[in-house]
Design a protein around this motif. Structure first.
Motif, mmCIF file in Angstrom:
data_model
loop_
_atom_site.group_PDB
_atom_site.id
_atom_site.type_symbol
_atom_site.label_atom_id
_atom_site.label_comp_id
_atom_site.label_asym_id
_atom_site.label_seq_id
_atom_site.Cartn_x
_atom_site.Cartn_y
_atom_site.Cartn_z
ATOM 1 N N ILE A 46 60.390 22.080 -9.156
ATOM 2 C CA ILE A 46 60.092 21.987 -7.728
ATOM 3 C C ILE A 46 59.994 23.360 -7.065
ATOM 4 O O ILE A 46 59.281 23.545 -6.080
ATOM 5 C CB ILE A 46 61.155 21.104 -7.021
ATOM 6 N N ASN A 47 60.699 24.363 -7.612
ATOM 7 C CA ASN A 47 60.666 25.709 -7.036
ATOM 8 C C ASN A 47 59.556 26.577 -7.626
ATOM 9 O O ASN A 47 59.438 27.756 -7.278
ATOM 10 C CB ASN A 47 62.017 26.402 -7.236
ATOM 11 N N LYS A 48 58.772 25.992 -8.537
ATOM 12 C CA LYS A 48 57.688 26.746 -9.179
ATOM 13 C C LYS A 48 56.309 26.151 -8.881
ATOM 14 O O LYS A 48 55.295 26.682 -9.335
ATOM 15 C CB LYS A 48 57.897 26.788 -10.703
ATOM 16 N N THR A 49 56.275 25.074 -8.141
ATOM 17 C CA THR A 49 54.999 24.416 -7.833
ATOM 18 C C THR A 49 54.873 24.182 -6.332
ATOM 19 O O THR A 49 55.780 23.622 -5.705
ATOM 20 C CB THR A 49 54.886 23.065 -8.567
ATOM 21 N N PHE A 50 53.744 24.610 -5.777
ATOM 22 C CA PHE A 50 53.499 24.488 -4.341
ATOM 23 C C PHE A 50 52.038 24.111 -4.118
ATOM 24 O O PHE A 50 51.155 24.533 -4.873
ATOM 25 C CB PHE A 50 53.816 25.808 -3.628
ATOM 26 N N ARG A 51 51.800 23.315 -3.095
ATOM 27 C CA ARG A 51 50.418 22.969 -2.778
ATOM 28 C C ARG A 51 49.693 24.203 -2.258
ATOM 29 O O ARG A 51 50.258 25.013 -1.509
ATOM 30 C CB ARG A 51 50.366 21.848 -1.731
ATOM 31 N N ALA A 52 48.441 24.342 -2.682
ATOM 32 C CA ALA A 52 47.628 25.485 -2.260
ATOM 33 C C ALA A 52 47.325 25.364 -0.771
ATOM 34 O O ALA A 52 46.711 24.393 -0.325
ATOM 35 C CB ALA A 52 46.336 25.518 -3.072
ATOM 36 N N GLY A 53 47.787 26.335 -0.005
ATOM 37 C CA GLY A 53 47.621 26.284 1.444
ATOM 38 C C GLY A 53 46.222 26.662 1.893
ATOM 39 O O GLY A 53 45.515 27.422 1.226
ATOM 40 N N THR A 54 45.820 26.119 3.018
ATOM 41 C CA THR A 54 44.540 26.482 3.638
ATOM 42 C C THR A 54 44.799 26.877 5.083
ATOM 43 O O THR A 54 45.785 26.443 5.692
ATOM 44 C CB THR A 54 43.541 25.306 3.616
ATOM 45 N N ILE A 55 43.935 27.708 5.607
ATOM 46 C CA ILE A 55 44.021 28.109 7.015
ATOM 47 C C ILE A 55 42.775 27.607 7.723
ATOM 48 O O ILE A 55 41.653 27.956 7.351
ATOM 49 C CB ILE A 55 44.150 29.638 7.151
ATOM 50 N N LEU A 56 42.981 26.754 8.706
ATOM 51 C CA LEU A 56 41.870 26.200 9.474
ATOM 52 C C LEU A 56 41.682 27.044 10.724
ATOM 53 O O LEU A 56 42.643 27.302 11.458
ATOM 54 C CB LEU A 56 42.159 24.745 9.839
ATOM 55 N N THR A 57 40.459 27.483 10.947
ATOM 56 C CA THR A 57 40.184 28.402 12.056
ATOM 57 C C THR A 57 39.348 27.730 13.143
ATOM 58 O O THR A 57 38.779 26.661 12.939
ATOM 59 C CB THR A 57 39.437 29.647 11.540
ATOM 60 N N THR A 108 45.309 26.080 12.734
ATOM 61 C CA THR A 108 46.452 25.413 12.109
ATOM 62 C C THR A 108 46.386 25.653 10.609
ATOM 63 O O THR A 108 45.451 26.282 10.111
ATOM 64 C CB THR A 108 46.453 23.896 12.413
ATOM 65 N N SER A 109 47.376 25.167 9.898
ATOM 66 C CA SER A 109 47.375 25.301 8.439
ATOM 67 C C SER A 109 47.194 23.923 7.821
ATOM 68 O O SER A 109 47.420 22.899 8.460
ATOM 69 C CB SER A 109 48.681 25.931 7.951
ATOM 70 N N GLY A 110 46.778 23.907 6.573
ATOM 71 C CA GLY A 110 46.593 22.645 5.863
ATOM 72 C C GLY A 110 46.853 22.851 4.387
ATOM 73 O O GLY A 110 47.507 23.814 3.991
ATOM 74 N N LYS A 111 46.314 21.953 3.575
ATOM 75 C CA LYS A 111 46.489 22.097 2.128
ATOM 76 C C LYS A 111 45.219 21.678 1.410
ATOM 77 O O LYS A 111 44.471 20.819 1.883
ATOM 78 C CB LYS A 111 47.681 21.277 1.640
ATOM 79 N N HIS A 112 44.970 22.305 0.280
ATOM 80 C CA HIS A 112 43.830 21.989 -0.573
ATOM 81 C C HIS A 112 43.962 20.545 -1.064
ATOM 82 O O HIS A 112 45.067 20.056 -1.306
ATOM 83 C CB HIS A 112 43.824 22.966 -1.753
ATOM 84 N N ALA A 113 42.827 19.865 -1.217
ATOM 85 C CA ALA A 113 42.843 18.442 -1.585
ATOM 86 C C ALA A 113 43.581 18.174 -2.891
ATOM 87 O O ALA A 113 44.223 17.130 -3.041
ATOM 88 C CB ALA A 113 41.413 17.924 -1.683
ATOM 89 N N LYS A 143 55.681 21.612 0.024
ATOM 90 C CA LYS A 143 55.515 22.832 0.808
ATOM 91 C C LYS A 143 54.253 23.531 0.316
ATOM 92 O O LYS A 143 53.868 23.393 -0.843
ATOM 93 C CB LYS A 143 56.731 23.753 0.647
ATOM 94 N N THR A 144 53.624 24.279 1.213
ATOM 95 C CA THR A 144 52.370 24.948 0.855
ATOM 96 C C THR A 144 52.521 26.459 0.974
ATOM 97 O O THR A 144 53.425 26.961 1.649
ATOM 98 C CB THR A 144 51.217 24.507 1.783
ATOM 99 N N THR A 145 51.605 27.161 0.318
ATOM 100 C CA THR A 145 51.581 28.620 0.458
ATOM 101 C C THR A 145 51.148 28.965 1.877
ATOM 102 O O THR A 145 50.224 28.352 2.418
ATOM 103 C CB THR A 145 50.600 29.246 -0.547
ATOM 104 N N HIS A 146 51.822 29.923 2.479
ATOM 105 C CA HIS A 146 51.479 30.321 3.846
ATOM 106 C C HIS A 146 50.120 31.019 3.873
ATOM 107 O O HIS A 146 49.319 30.811 4.781
ATOM 108 C CB HIS A 146 52.560 31.250 4.405
ATOM 109 N N PHE A 147 49.868 31.846 2.858
ATOM 110 C CA PHE A 147 48.571 32.504 2.762
ATOM 111 C C PHE A 147 47.552 31.529 2.181
ATOM 112 O O PHE A 147 47.881 30.679 1.353
ATOM 113 C CB PHE A 147 48.648 33.752 1.878
ATOM 114 N N ASP A 148 46.314 31.672 2.612
ATOM 115 C CA ASP A 148 45.240 30.829 2.098
ATOM 116 C C ASP A 148 45.119 31.017 0.582
ATOM 117 O O ASP A 148 45.230 32.137 0.070
ATOM 118 C CB ASP A 148 43.922 31.209 2.780
ATOM 119 N N TYR A 149 44.881 29.909 -0.129
ATOM 120 C CA TYR A 149 44.848 29.978 -1.599
ATOM 121 C C TYR A 149 43.770 30.923 -2.123
ATOM 122 O O TYR A 149 43.886 31.467 -3.226
ATOM 123 C CB TYR A 149 44.664 28.580 -2.196
#
Length: 517
Positions: A46-57, A108-113, A143-149
């Protein structure tokens, strides 16, 4: 191997010196996608896997609207501004200025599909990026990455665990026919012909409004855009089908590029660039250094084009000018491994369409519960042709900005096309049957060479309502419309629709018996 393979160099995956982070896409049925996400988290931790974050502009139009509303608010607060004057608080020029400067700002932020970032065991996520909940939703499981994937995937492993309809369709077809998809022949001239002609379906193009190919309803190859590509390219092999798939998923590869070369320069599809691997293979054949060929492929597939030095090298190696021009136009290139995977699934589904048509059409409709215009689908072919023609005309006018084609109408075109083809092949779509229809699945009626639609195909009947109807019927048959309404809790609007479709024709209105009837 059963055949010769697909000429996919392993170096496109990892690079010649294993310097490239691999691009791994795994396609699962959409019904099991989330389970596979959880499996990956269990596998790596769980501490090694995160959803790829996206930044919606913010888009420019959105900012313009917000700035105009800000002007209206400021106008109400400013005692010096006359609200009765027909002028805005901010000038149009200033609104344009604000919109231009503020577009692209994070909204806002989101996550890759399907993207999951995997962190090496000897490092932590904070070594690369902060983490957050998508759109600040603290109830999210991931949880997702704060920076865009996009800023991370060249340095970290990203697994794309994607949900697709194709595996779901194949599982459904296997269940209906008892034929395993792995047993489908990988070479069949009749299946291949469907990608350029509808003749093997036993129909002519005139019957289906001039459609030449037999790929209506085939994943990746069923859209009007790709069917037009097939018509122009005239595929002659499975490799050509793979090429079409690559061209359809690329940017700047088909329009004003490969399409032009086929129509104006009389090139054939196997000479053209369709997937990223094609570039490296071709350049190696021209005796260009393997690392240089790899770098050119990587830059071109990302839309970076050629440097002046690379262009001079290609000219020196007698690479044709049309090929160099084609490279310069490309914005994005699809990997051949992905194209092959999609093409293989399409080939298998095309097999069922040709040899087990009712199973194919049943699967097509069953996995798409948004089929709602049942009144039109059960009409004779003339009525369906008329409806498609009206919607196609509206679609063309929509492209010109004359009138708008709604999303529902756009989706309806493909359902009408597949229905027209089904009927042209001698099959039928019956009315919903109170005695036989299922909640979601389209039933094959072999005796009538037809399909029986499910209750969910009726506009206004949702998944829960459809299941209640079937459960109530399985307990005991409905004795009257009154009995149906009471036991299924169907609302009056849906009840009216069921009556209009003639679903209650065989039962009485009330459970009471009139002795004078």
């Amino acid at each position: 191997m059963e055949k010769d393979g697909h000429n996919i160099p392993f170096e496109t995956f990892l690079g010649f010196n294993v310097e490239k982070v691999p691009d791994i896409d795994l396609n699962f049925s959409g019904q099991t996608q989330l389970k596979m996400h959880d499996f990956v988290r269990t596998l790596f931790g769980i501490n090694k896997t995160f959803r790829a974050g996206t930044i919606l502009t913010n888009a420019e139009k959105t900012v313009y609207g917000l700035a105009r509303k800000l002007g209206e608010y400021r106008a109400r607060l400013d005692p010096k501004f006359d609200l009765n004057r027909e002028v805005s608080y901010f000038t149009s020029a200033f609104l344009d200025f604000l919109a231009t400067k503020a577009q692209g700002v994070k909204r806002t932020s989101g996550k890759h599909a399907g993207g999951i970032i995997v962190i090496p065991q000897n490092q932590e996520i904070e070594d690369f990026t902060p983490i957050n909940y998508p759109a600040n939703n603290e109830k999210s499981d991931w949880k997702t990455t704060h920076f865009d994937y996009n800023a991370l995937h060249d340095n970290l492993l990203k697994l794309d665990i994607l949900g697709h309809d194709d595996p779901t369709i194949l599982l459904h077809l296997e269940k209906l026919t008892n034929i395993k998809s792995d047993e489908i022949p990988k070479s069949d001239p009749k299946i291949l012909s469907l990608f350029r002609s509808c003749k093997e379906l036993g129909i002519s193009s005139d019957q289906i409004l001039g459609e030449v190919t037999g790929t209506i309803g085939i994943p990746e190859f069923g859209t009007q855009f790709v069917r037009k590509m097939l018509q122009i390219a005239q595929v002659k092999s499975f490799a050509d089908i793979v090429a079409i798939c690559g061209l359809a998923h690329g940017t700047g590869v088909w329009q004003d590029n490969a399409e032009k070369l086929i129509l104006e320069k009389k090139h054939v599809i196997n000479e053209l660039i369709s997937c990223r691997d094609d570039i490296m293979i071709y350049l190696l054949q021209k005796n260009i250094d393997h690392q240089v060929a790899f770098n050119i492929m990587e830059n071109v597939r990302k839309g970076k084009g050629l440097t002046d030095q690379e262009k001079e090298l290609l000219e020196l190696k007698k690479v044709p000018s049309w090929y160099i021009e084609s490279l310069q136009k490309i914005g994005y290139l699809f990997p051949k491994a992905h194209a092959v995977a999609y093409a293989m699934k399409a080939w298998k589904i095309a097999y069922f369409k040709l040899y087990h048509p009712l199973a194919f059409y049943s699967s097509y409709f069953s996995i798409r519960p948004d089929v709602k215009d049942l009144e039109t689908l059960i009409q004779p072919v003339e009525k369906i042709r008329e409806k498609i023609s009206i919607l196609n005309k509206k679609r063309l006018e929509s492209q010109k900005g004359i009138q708008q084609l709604s999303a529902k109408e756009k989706d309806l075109i493909q359902f009408l096309e597949i229905s027209l083809e089904l009927k042209s092949r001698g099959f039928e779509i019956e009315k919903v049957s109170l005695e036989k229809s299922e909640a979601q699945e389209w039933i094959i009626n072999k005796e009538n060479n037809s399909l029986i639609p499910p209750f969910i195909a009726i506009d206004g009947i949702g998944d829960v309502n459809a299941r209640k109807i079937v459960q109530a019927r399985n307990l005991r048959p409905f004795s009257s419309i009154e009995d149906f309404e009471k036991r299924t809790e169907t609302n009056s609007t849906s009840l009216k629709k069921l009556k209009e479709l003639g679903i209650f024709d065989k039962i009485s209105k009330s459970a009471q018996v009139n002795i004078f009837d």
